[in-house]
Design a protein around this motif. Structure first.
Motif, short mmCIF file in Angstrom:
data_model
loop_
_atom_site.label_atom_id
_atom_site.label_comp_id
_atom_site.label_asym_id
_atom_site.label_seq_id
_atom_site.Cartn_x
_atom_site.Cartn_y
_atom_site.Cartn_z
N LYS A 1 5.41 -7.20 17.88
CA LYS A 1 5.66 -7.81 16.57
C LYS A 1 5.58 -6.77 15.46
CE LYS A 1 6.01 -11.65 18.75
NZ LYS A 1 7.37 -12.16 19.03
N LEU A 2 6.54 -6.83 14.54
CA LEU A 2 6.61 -5.87 13.45
C LEU A 2 5.80 -6.35 12.25
CD1 LEU A 2 7.79 -3.31 12.13
CD2 LEU A 2 9.79 -4.69 11.49
N LEU A 3 4.86 -5.51 11.81
CA LEU A 3 4.05 -5.86 10.65
C LEU A 3 4.71 -5.33 9.37
CD1 LEU A 3 1.52 -7.40 9.98
CD2 LEU A 3 0.20 -5.28 10.15
N PHE A 4 4.98 -4.03 9.31
CA PHE A 4 5.68 -3.44 8.16
C PHE A 4 6.12 -2.03 8.52
CE2 PHE A 4 1.16 -2.62 7.59
CZ PHE A 4 1.09 -1.28 7.22
N GLY A 5 6.74 -1.35 7.57
CA GLY A 5 7.18 0.02 7.80
C GLY A 5 6.66 0.94 6.70
N ILE A 6 6.71 2.24 6.98
CA ILE A 6 6.32 3.26 6.01
C ILE A 6 7.43 4.29 5.92
CG2 ILE A 6 4.67 5.09 5.43
CD1 ILE A 6 2.55 3.58 7.01
N SER A 7 8.04 4.41 4.75
CA SER A 7 9.02 5.47 4.53
C SER A 7 8.27 6.72 4.10
CB SER A 7 10.02 5.06 3.45
OG SER A 7 10.78 3.94 3.87
N PHE A 8 8.72 7.89 4.58
CA PHE A 8 7.96 9.09 4.24
C PHE A 8 8.82 10.35 4.29
CE2 PHE A 8 7.58 8.68 8.83
CZ PHE A 8 7.51 9.99 9.33
N GLY A 9 8.32 11.38 3.64
CA GLY A 9 9.00 12.67 3.55
C GLY A 9 8.41 13.45 2.40
N TYR A 10 9.25 14.23 1.73
CA TYR A 10 8.82 14.96 0.54
C TYR A 10 9.18 14.15 -0.70
CZ TYR A 10 8.27 19.21 3.39
OH TYR A 10 7.87 20.14 4.32
N ALA A 11 8.22 14.00 -1.61
CA ALA A 11 8.50 13.29 -2.85
C ALA A 11 9.51 14.08 -3.69
CB ALA A 11 7.22 13.08 -3.64
N ASP A 12 10.41 13.37 -4.35
CA ASP A 12 11.36 14.00 -5.26
C ASP A 12 10.66 14.22 -6.61
OD1 ASP A 12 13.39 14.73 -6.98
OD2 ASP A 12 14.78 13.18 -6.30
N PRO A 13 10.46 15.48 -6.99
CA PRO A 13 9.73 15.74 -8.25
C PRO A 13 10.49 15.31 -9.49
CG PRO A 13 10.62 17.78 -7.36
CD PRO A 13 10.85 16.73 -6.31
N THR A 14 11.79 15.02 -9.35
CA THR A 14 12.57 14.60 -10.52
C THR A 14 12.60 13.08 -10.68
OG1 THR A 14 14.69 14.41 -9.33
CG2 THR A 14 14.07 16.61 -10.13
N ALA A 15 11.90 12.37 -9.81
CA ALA A 15 11.94 10.91 -9.86
C ALA A 15 11.34 10.39 -11.15
CB ALA A 15 11.16 10.34 -8.67
N LEU A 16 11.82 9.23 -11.56
CA LEU A 16 11.24 8.56 -12.71
C LEU A 16 9.77 8.28 -12.44
CD1 LEU A 16 14.05 5.98 -13.54
CD2 LEU A 16 13.42 7.99 -14.90
N SER A 17 8.95 8.51 -13.41
CA SER A 17 7.51 8.34 -13.23
C SER A 17 7.09 6.92 -13.58
CB SER A 17 6.75 9.33 -14.11
OG SER A 17 5.36 9.13 -13.99
N VAL A 18 6.32 6.33 -12.67
CA VAL A 18 5.70 5.03 -12.92
C VAL A 18 4.20 5.27 -12.98
CG1 VAL A 18 5.36 2.67 -12.11
CG2 VAL A 18 7.54 3.84 -11.70
N ALA A 19 3.58 4.89 -14.07
CA ALA A 19 2.14 5.13 -14.21
C ALA A 19 1.39 4.46 -13.07
CB ALA A 19 1.67 4.59 -15.55
N PRO A 20 0.36 5.13 -12.53
CA PRO A 20 -0.44 4.52 -11.46
C PRO A 20 -0.97 3.16 -11.90
CG PRO A 20 -1.03 6.83 -11.74
CD PRO A 20 -0.11 6.48 -12.88
N MET A 21 -0.86 2.19 -11.03
CA MET A 21 -1.32 0.85 -11.38
C MET A 21 -2.84 0.83 -11.44
SD MET A 21 1.48 -0.59 -11.86
CE MET A 21 0.79 -2.20 -12.27
N PRO A 22 -3.40 0.13 -12.41
CA PRO A 22 -4.86 0.09 -12.54
C PRO A 22 -5.50 -0.63 -11.37
CG PRO A 22 -3.84 -1.52 -13.99
CD PRO A 22 -2.72 -0.70 -13.43
N ARG A 23 -6.71 -0.26 -11.08
CA ARG A 23 -7.47 -0.91 -10.02
C ARG A 23 -8.50 -1.85 -10.64
NH1 ARG A 23 -3.64 0.63 -7.36
NH2 ARG A 23 -3.81 1.72 -5.37
#
Length: 225
Positions: A192-214
């Motif tokens: 049974k599939l629970l979820f997936g994880i995409s991975f690799g090198y982060a693109d440093p030019t990506a739009l920045s989203v502020a870390p969500m507060p905890r």
């Protein structure tokens, strides 16, 4: 001990859910090292119930096409029930705040249905990541205990990526297409599939989203003395 504690403190705060990756793939030895780290995750009675399938290259590309086709037909086949609107109270507030921050960073208005649809489809292209790991599990009882083990494996996997200078994002949406993923990868129905994880090198030019507060510790933890 102080240095090790500080390193872990920094590591868990560096880990972020990255939504834009470079096309540059990791070497097989790099992926294997992450898998070896994740294999050290704890599990009930050392059962190690995770079955992880990593896709790259041509398999990754063809699977993306399959997933997009299924999504366009709204053909979902989750192994586990999911209703993102069912979170109560503060949990739903946090869910909505995350979605609002993400779409605002992309410049997609709430009423822009086409833009939001395209953004959702980016999930199925693994946000451009060259690799994706699918976390499967056997059916044991109601599955909750095994799913908890998979969660500990996933967190170890994600922290290993971060420690090695890579990036990843766990994706519930990938778990909504269990049947076509099983068929495409030749995985038996009992897994049974629970979820997936995409991975690799982060693109440093990506739009920045502020870390969500905890949430404050007091909102989620109680100390009994």
């Amino acid at each position: 001990m102080m240095d090790q504690s500080q390193s872990f403190h920094d590591l868990v705060r560096r880990r972020q859910s990255v939504r834009q990756f470079l096309a540059q793939p990791l070497e097989a030895t790099q992926i294997k090292a992450v898998l070896e780290d994740a294999q050290r995750a704890p599990s009930n009675c050392n059962t190690q119930p995770w079955h992880v399938h990593v896709v790259s290259g041509a398999t990754r590309a063809s699977l993306t096409q399959v997933l997009i086709e299924q999504a366009e037909k709204a053909s979902y086949s989750p192994d586990f029930s999911w209703d993102e609107t069912a979170f109560p109270g503060r949990l739903d507030e946090r869910r909505r705040a995350q979605g609002k921050a993400y779409y605002e960073a992309l410049g997609i208005a709430r009423e822009d249905k086409a833009g939001r649809h395209e953004a959702i489809l980016r999930n199925l292209d693994f946000f451009g990541a060259p690799h994706a790991a699918f976390l499967f599990m056997p059916s044991v009882g109601d599955g909750v205990r095994v799913a908890a083990d998979i969660g500990m494996y996933a967190q170890t996997f994600l922290l290993s990526l971060t420690a090695r200078g890579y990036a990843g994002i766990p994706q519930t949406l990938l778990g909504l297409f269990a049947d076509p993923i099983r068929e495409h990868l030749g995985i038996p129905d009992e897994m049974k599939l629970l979820f997936g994880i995409s991975f690799g090198y982060a693109d440093p030019t990506a739009l920045s989203v502020a870390p969500m507060p905890r949430a404050a510790i007091g909102d989620s933890s109680v100390m009994h003395v």
